[in-house]
Design a protein around this motif. Structure first.
Motif, PDB file in Angstrom:
ATOM      1  N   SER A 243       0.859  -1.157  -0.093  1.00 31.14           N
ATOM      2  CA  SER A 243      -0.035   0.133   0.066  1.00 31.14           C
ATOM      3  C   SER A 243       0.859   1.168   0.029  1.00 31.14           C
ATOM      4  N   GLN A 244       2.024   1.097   0.804  1.00 35.90           N
ATOM      5  CA  GLN A 244       2.764   2.419   0.784  1.00 35.90           C
ATOM      6  C   GLN A 244       3.594   2.697  -0.410  1.00 35.90           C
ATOM      7  N   HIS A 245       4.146   1.637  -1.023  1.00 32.43           N
ATOM      8  CA  HIS A 245       4.696   1.705  -2.366  1.00 32.43           C
ATOM      9  C   HIS A 245       3.848   2.135  -3.528  1.00 32.43           C
ATOM     10  N   SER A 246       2.517   1.702  -3.408  1.00 30.45           N
ATOM     11  CA  SER A 246       1.666   2.131  -4.713  1.00 30.45           C
ATOM     12  C   SER A 246       0.909   3.208  -4.132  1.00 30.45           C
ATOM     13  N   GLN A 247       1.436   4.104  -3.131  1.00 28.66           N
ATOM     14  CA  GLN A 247       1.155   5.318  -2.649  1.00 28.66           C
ATOM     15  C   GLN A 247      -0.403   5.552  -2.294  1.00 28.66           C
ATOM     16  N   HIS A 248      -0.883   4.444  -1.937  1.00 26.65           N
ATOM     17  CA  HIS A 248      -2.198   4.145  -1.459  1.00 26.65           C
ATOM     18  C   HIS A 248      -3.727   4.892  -2.669  1.00 26.65           C
ATOM     19  N   LEU A 249      -2.896   4.786  -3.953  1.00 22.19           N
ATOM     20  CA  LEU A 249      -3.676   5.215  -4.951  1.00 22.19           C
ATOM     21  C   LEU A 249      -4.813   4.312  -5.275  1.00 22.19           C
ATOM     22  N   PHE A 250      -4.961   2.932  -4.652  1.00 19.35           N
ATOM     23  CA  PHE A 250      -5.941   1.853  -5.155  1.00 19.35           C
ATOM     24  C   PHE A 250      -6.681   1.254  -4.140  1.00 19.35           C
ATOM     25  N   GLY A 251      -7.090   2.193  -3.060  1.00 21.83           N
ATOM     26  CA  GLY A 251      -7.958   1.644  -2.042  1.00 21.83           C
ATOM     27  C   GLY A 251      -7.380   0.554  -1.367  1.00 21.83           C
ATOM     28  N   ALA A 252      -8.217  -0.160  -0.795  1.00 22.23           N
ATOM     29  CA  ALA A 252      -7.573  -1.359   0.168  1.00 22.23           C
ATOM     30  C   ALA A 252      -7.348  -2.347  -0.871  1.00 22.23           C
ATOM     31  N   VAL A 253      -5.965  -2.770  -0.527  1.00 21.72           N
ATOM     32  CA  VAL A 253      -5.116  -3.938  -1.121  1.00 21.72           C
ATOM     33  C   VAL A 253      -5.168  -5.191  -0.250  1.00 21.72           C
ATOM     34  N   SER A 254      -5.477  -6.460  -0.771  1.00 21.80           N
ATOM     35  CA  SER A 254      -5.463  -7.638  -0.255  1.00 21.80           C
ATOM     36  C   SER A 254      -4.843  -8.601  -1.212  1.00 21.80           C
ATOM     37  N   LEU A 255      -4.128  -9.646  -0.664  1.00 22.76           N
ATOM     38  CA  LEU A 255      -3.477 -10.666  -1.247  1.00 22.76           C
ATOM     39  C   LEU A 255      -4.356 -11.782  -1.843  1.00 22.76           C
ATOM     40  N   SER A 256      -4.072 -12.301  -3.078  1.00 25.37           N
ATOM     41  CA  SER A 256      -4.973 -13.147  -3.627  1.00 25.37           C
ATOM     42  C   SER A 256      -4.025 -14.490  -4.273  1.00 25.37           C
ATOM     43  N   SER A 257      -2.871 -14.292  -4.029  1.00 31.37           N
ATOM     44  CA  SER A 257      -2.182 -15.534  -3.896  1.00 31.37           C
ATOM     45  C   SER A 257      -0.787 -15.560  -2.989  1.00 31.37           C
ATOM     46  N   PRO A 258      -0.148 -16.437  -2.544  1.00 34.60           N
ATOM     47  CA  PRO A 258       1.345 -16.616  -1.836  1.00 34.60           C
ATOM     48  C   PRO A 258       2.302 -15.556  -2.587  1.00 34.60           C
ATOM     49  N   SER A 259       3.294 -15.075  -2.137  1.00 34.94           N
ATOM     50  CA  SER A 259       4.192 -14.305  -2.546  1.00 34.94           C
ATOM     51  C   SER A 259       5.457 -15.054  -2.748  1.00 34.94           C
ATOM     52  N   PHE A 260       6.086 -14.732  -3.782  1.00 30.22           N
ATOM     53  CA  PHE A 260       7.441 -15.333  -3.912  1.00 30.22           C
ATOM     54  C   PHE A 260       8.519 -14.494  -4.264  1.00 30.22           C
ATOM     55  N   VAL A 261       9.825 -14.818  -3.891  1.00 33.16           N
ATOM     56  CA  VAL A 261      10.836 -13.814  -4.122  1.00 33.16           C
ATOM     57  C   VAL A 261      11.914 -14.621  -4.723  1.00 33.16           C
ATOM     58  N   PHE A 262      12.440 -14.085  -5.917  1.00 35.45           N
ATOM     59  CA  PHE A 262      13.492 -14.913  -6.680  1.00 35.45           C
ATOM     60  C   PHE A 262      14.760 -13.933  -7.046  1.00 35.45           C
ATOM     61  N   SER A 263      15.966 -14.334  -6.989  1.00 32.76           N
ATOM     62  CA  SER A 263      17.114 -13.746  -7.365  1.00 32.76           C
ATOM     63  C   SER A 263      17.220 -13.137  -8.656  1.00 32.76           C
ATOM     64  N   LEU A 264      17.649 -12.086  -9.031  1.00 38.17           N
ATOM     65  CA  LEU A 264      17.807 -11.713 -10.536  1.00 38.17           C
ATOM     66  C   LEU A 264      19.233 -11.751 -11.167  1.00 38.17           C
ATOM     67  N   SER A 265      19.223 -12.149 -12.300  1.00 35.86           N
ATOM     68  CA  SER A 265      20.578 -12.268 -12.889  1.00 35.86           C
ATOM     69  C   SER A 265      20.156 -12.163 -14.616  1.00 35.86           C
ATOM     70  N   THR A 266      21.301 -11.794 -15.244  1.00 38.11           N
ATOM     71  CA  THR A 266      21.293 -11.747 -16.757  1.00 38.11           C
ATOM     72  C   THR A 266      22.046 -12.821 -17.212  1.00 38.11           C
ATOM     73  N   LEU A 267      21.842 -13.475 -18.244  1.00 37.52           N
ATOM     74  CA  LEU A 267      22.525 -14.592 -18.865  1.00 37.52           C
ATOM     75  C   LEU A 267      22.674 -14.565 -20.221  1.00 37.52           C
ATOM     76  N   THR A 268      23.683 -14.295 -21.004  1.00 37.17           N
ATOM     77  CA  THR A 268      23.562 -14.259 -22.623  1.00 37.17           C
ATOM     78  C   THR A 268      24.613 -15.575 -22.776  1.00 37.17           C
ATOM     79  N   VAL A 269      24.447 -15.992 -24.239  1.00 35.72           N
ATOM     80  CA  VAL A 269      25.345 -16.904 -24.815  1.00 35.72           C
ATOM     81  C   VAL A 269      26.156 -16.268 -25.910  1.00 35.72           C
ATOM     82  N   GLU A 270      27.108 -17.215 -26.229  1.00 30.29           N
ATOM     83  CA  GLU A 270      28.034 -16.764 -27.301  1.00 30.29           C
ATOM     84  C   GLU A 270      27.313 -17.058 -28.650  1.00 30.29           C
ATOM     85  N   THR A 271      26.453 -17.916 -28.612  1.00 26.00           N
ATOM     86  CA  THR A 271      25.807 -18.395 -29.955  1.00 26.00           C
ATOM     87  C   THR A 271      24.374 -18.892 -29.408  1.00 26.00           C
ATOM     88  N   GLY A 272      23.345 -18.550 -30.555  1.00 25.57           N
ATOM     89  CA  GLY A 272      22.020 -19.371 -30.106  1.00 25.57           C
ATOM     90  C   GLY A 272      21.865 -20.935 -30.472  1.00 25.57           C
TER      91      GLY A 272
END
Length: 386
Positions: A243-272
């Motif tokens: 709610s804080q990060h959405s600046q309270h613009l969208f009224g009451a917020v509720s979760l409708s699924s579990p939350s998941f956290v995953f690490s971020l990375s980039t991967l590129t290949v020398e050739t496809g």
């Protein structure tokens, strides 16, 4: 050794399923090695070129049956930086479109792909691959039970840690970020309708993607310890932070699924692809969830793979090698262009240096005020190719 199929596709995700089914629809004998995996609870924002390809390849019918249109993109600079970008709204109608694309549930999309499989295949087998090697004009995969299968062309759709890519000694470059992404589904008090809303914070964007009615999919990028701490404090703490990060613009917020956290990375290949192996999806590229490029790029992989296979001279015993080399040539410009775009965009969002802030803010002002530049940005972001 005689071939067991024309093409073996390894990997049961969306890119692998799209490749296997589209190739089977083009009358190739396809074996699809797709070990059962947990349901993919993520969503994918697919731009119109990707949606059009899926329809042309008969992978889906009407996207409105199970997707949600993305008609606008709203960007809000929520940073405390000295130089801030203007709030900007991009509307699909500016590009002459009813929507930039559609937001889909990955699990539902996979089900639609599987339903679209023709009667002649692919031959789907629920078994993992233990090894891969090239034996003359054939690619040979060793299965978990010790048996082997061979085909002129093997397609690796087995993810970031691709066994096939490693066995073929195709080099990669990978960069791990300190940031992670938290994803979940939300119910909002006020609907965002068809507008994807991006709040840009110092450590990454906080994005709400339309999911129909008052529902939205959240993709929140921040430092990984921050996200894991908020997640560990329970649903109430997470809702408060959202709610804080959405600046309270969208009224009451509720979760409708579990939350998941995953690490971020980039991967590129020398050739496809090379030596009868073609890499698609995250076997060939992986990016942070910025600019909606992941699966869009994977579907462009599949489109080019089909073109390369069709162009190969199948009267030759080494046609799989020819197809893989042609595929690599077709994919190289798109992989380089998209990889550079996503990497530059992501790093610009994190940049604290004043010159970077000025350039980013100036860029958004230019996009806001100059229609020709805005149209070019639309084409690049949507993956439109000349």
């Amino acid at each position: 050794m005689s071939p067991d199929a024309d093409i073996i596709v390894v990997g049961g995700g969306l890119a692998g399923a799209a490749a296997a089914i589209a190739l089977a629809r083009n009358d190739f004998k396809v074996i699809h090695l797709a070990p059962t995996a947990p349901p993919d609870r993520r969503t994918s924002a697919l731009m119109m070129p990707s949606v059009n390809f899926m329809r042309e390849a008969c992978l889906i019918d009407d996207p409105a049956e199970f997707g949600h249109p993305l008609t606008a993109i709203r960007i809000i600079d929520a940073t405390p930086r000295l130089i801030r970008a203007p709030e900007t709204v991009f509307e699909a109608r500016e590009a002459g479109l009813s929507a930039f694309g559609w937001n889909f549930s990955n699990a539902e999309l996979l089900t639609r792909f599987q339903t679209a499989a023709p009667a002649n295949g692919p031959d789907i087998r629920n078994i993992a691959v233990a090894d891969y090697r090239r034996a003359g004009d054939l690619g040979e995969v060793t299965l978990a039970d010790g048996s082997t299968l061979a085909a002129p062309l093997v397609v690796g759709a087995d993810g970031k840690k691709s066994l096939l890519r490693t066995a073929a000694k195709i080099a990669t470059r990978e960069h791990h970020f300190a940031e992670a992404a938290l994803v979940c589904d939300l119910e909002l008090g006020r609907s965002i309708e068809g507008t994807s809303i991006e709040f840009h914070y110092p450590r990454g964007p906080f994005t709400l993607v339309p999911a129909g009615g008052s529902k939205a999919n959240l993709v929140w990028i921040d430092e990984e310890p921050v996200l894991r701490r908020i997640q560990s404090e329970g649903p109430d703490a997470l809702i408060t932070a959202i709610s804080q990060h959405s600046q309270h613009l969208f009224g009451a917020v509720s979760l409708s699924s579990p939350s998941f956290v995953f690490s971020l990375s980039t991967l590129t290949v020398e050739t496809g692809g090379r030596d009868g192996l073609a890499l698609v999806g995250e076997s060939a590229h992986a990016f942070p969830p910025i600019g909606a490029q992941g699966l869009n790029l994977g579907l462009r992989d599949v489109a080019d793979l089909i073109a390369s296979v069709r162009a190969a001279d199948r009267s030759r015993s080494d046609w799989g090698i020819e197809a893989s080399q042609d595929y690599a040539r077709r994919r190289a410009p798109d992989l380089a262009r998209t990889g550079g775009m996503v990497d530059t965009l992501f790093r610009s969002l994190l940049a604290e240096l004043l010159p970077s802030q000025i350039m980013r803010a100036g860029g958004l002002w230019a996009l806001k005020l100059l229609p020709p530049l805005r149209r070019q940005a639309f084409a690049l972001g949507m993956g439109v190719r000349d």
